[in-house]
Write a protein that holds these residues in place. Structure first.
Motif, PDB file in Angstrom:
ATOM      1  N   UNK A 120      18.349  -9.079   6.143  1.00 22.51           N
ATOM      2  CA  UNK A 120      18.895  -9.954   7.187  1.00 22.51           C
ATOM      3  C   UNK A 120      18.056 -11.210   7.371  1.00 22.51           C
ATOM      4  N   UNK A 121      16.788 -11.139   6.973  1.00 20.50           N
ATOM      5  CA  UNK A 121      15.870 -12.268   7.167  1.00 20.50           C
ATOM      6  C   UNK A 121      15.195 -12.588   5.837  1.00 20.50           C
ATOM      7  N   UNK A 122      14.812 -13.847   5.633  1.00 21.24           N
ATOM      8  CA  UNK A 122      14.147 -14.214   4.369  1.00 21.24           C
ATOM      9  C   UNK A 122      12.875 -13.389   4.159  1.00 21.24           C
ATOM     10  N   UNK A 123      12.666 -12.938   2.942  1.00 18.16           N
ATOM     11  CA  UNK A 123      11.489 -12.125   2.634  1.00 18.16           C
ATOM     12  C   UNK A 123      10.306 -13.050   2.374  1.00 18.16           C
ATOM     13  N   UNK A 124       9.273 -12.946   3.212  1.00 19.57           N
ATOM     14  CA  UNK A 124       8.085 -13.779   3.058  1.00 19.57           C
ATOM     15  C   UNK A 124       7.201 -13.208   1.949  1.00 19.57           C
ATOM     16  N   UNK A 125       6.240 -14.013   1.495  1.00 18.31           N
ATOM     17  CA  UNK A 125       5.372 -13.568   0.400  1.00 18.31           C
ATOM     18  C   UNK A 125       4.514 -12.371   0.804  1.00 18.31           C
ATOM     19  N   UNK A 126       4.202 -12.257   2.098  1.00 28.65           N
ATOM     20  CA  UNK A 126       3.366 -11.151   2.553  1.00 28.65           C
ATOM     21  C   UNK A 126       4.143  -9.967   3.081  1.00 28.65           C
ATOM     22  N   UNK A 127       5.430  -9.911   2.796  1.00 26.57           N
ATOM     23  CA  UNK A 127       6.243  -8.798   3.293  1.00 26.57           C
ATOM     24  C   UNK A 127       5.758  -7.475   2.720  1.00 26.57           C
ATOM     25  N   UNK A 128       5.983  -6.415   3.466  1.00 27.78           N
ATOM     26  CA  UNK A 128       5.590  -5.076   3.043  1.00 27.78           C
ATOM     27  C   UNK A 128       6.813  -4.181   2.958  1.00 27.78           C
TER      28      UNK A 128
END
Length: 306
Positions: A120-128
């Motif tokens: 639902x939300x953009x996946x950031x580079x630091x996503x887990x």
């Protein structure tokens, strides 16, 4: 008169010293009066330290707990679960976005449903990405994150998977996710009591504070509550609601000597002189390893009790 003038500095110093001795004597008298009311002493060990010992020595946790109980340890301090602690126990697996993308597809039974999921939300580079066979544990993690952080922080693409749009050392190791009932049951089987250590988070709402206390065991099943790290629960948030829940729940609150936690002084004032307060004396790991031998550490704890 001449003698008086010559000795005036010494007389003034003596007067100041006398006033200081009187003030110190009064404080000592008050402390003796308070500590004379002490009736119980508990020896408490930290569950995280025992888990670490279990991993390093290859001893089952249950066996170590029984041995410590036999040696006179009366209670075990249980810190709130964190992502780091759950990962170290092997109860969850943590993946970065890059590592997740490199994984093989999921089993056929779940691959179709899972692969169709669109974040639902953009996946950031630091996503887990968090996976676990314990779906109820993931339920609890998701719930606690929803209580304390914006709803956009966590997604649940699959019963066995969480997507977290946040990372960082504090989030991994200091974001409280509640307590595992299995830990309390394991400790109870050894006959020891439990001390619960709660993590704070900024801007907790009154409803969130109520939810945290509603999910704690009753005070009759807890030796004391402690606050982890440098601040009390509710500091920089719904502080009055913490006071209310402590008073209604009648929990014993532990104050750690020589550890000036932010918010503790006003909390004690709000709770009043009749609140059930326990003094906690501890030695930090770094200090213990660099300065103390076992005999010196024991002597310090004995002095603290006396």
């Amino acid at each position: 008169m001449i003698w008086f003038r010559r000795n005036l500095p010494g007389l003034l110093a003596g007067f100041v010293l006398l006033v200081a001795l009187c003030a110190a004597g009064q404080r000592c008298s008050l402390r003796l009066g308070v500590e004379h009311q002490d009736r119980f002493i508990e020896t408490v060990m930290d569950l995280d330290e025992i888990r670490r010992l279990s991993r390093e020595e290859g001893e089952p946790l249950s066996r170590l707990l029984r041995r410590f109980s036999q040696q006179g340890v009366s209670s075990i301090a249980i810190p709130e679960d964190t992502l780091s602690s759950l990962a170290s126990e092997g109860r969850i697996l943590l993946f970065s976005s890059a590592a997740w993308e490199a994984l093989h597809p999921w089993p056929e039974s779940s691959a179709e449903t899972f692969m169709e999921y669109k974040p639902r939300y953009p996946i950031i580079s630091g996503a887990l990405w968090v996976t676990s066979a314990e779906t109820q544990l993931l339920d609890r993690i998701f719930e606690r994150i929803q209580w304390k952080l914006p709803s956009s922080t966590a997604e649940r693409p699959h019963p066995n998977v969480l997507l977290l749009h946040r990372s960082g050392n504090d989030f991994l190791s200091r974001f409280g996710l509640g307590f595992s009932e299995s830990d309390r049951q394991l400790i109870s089987q050894t006959g020891m009591g439990t001390v619960l250590r709660l993590y704070n988070h900024p801007d907790l709402s009154p409803d969130t504070i109520d939810q945290i206390f509603n999910h704690l065991p009753p005070a009759s099943q807890v030796s004391a509550l402690l606050f982890a790290d440098e601040e009390v629960l509710g500091h920089r948030g719904a502080f009055p609601r913490v006071v209310h829940n402590l008073q209604v729940g009648k929990y014993r609150l532990g104050t750690v000597e020589f550890n000036d936690q932010a918010g503790m002084a006003p909390l004690l004032v709000k709770l009043g002189p009749t609140a059930p307060i326990v003094r906690v004396h501890s030695i930090g790991r770094k200090e213990l390893e660099e300065i103390y031998t076992p005999s010196r550490a024991i002597a310090r704890f004995v002095r603290a009790v006396r």
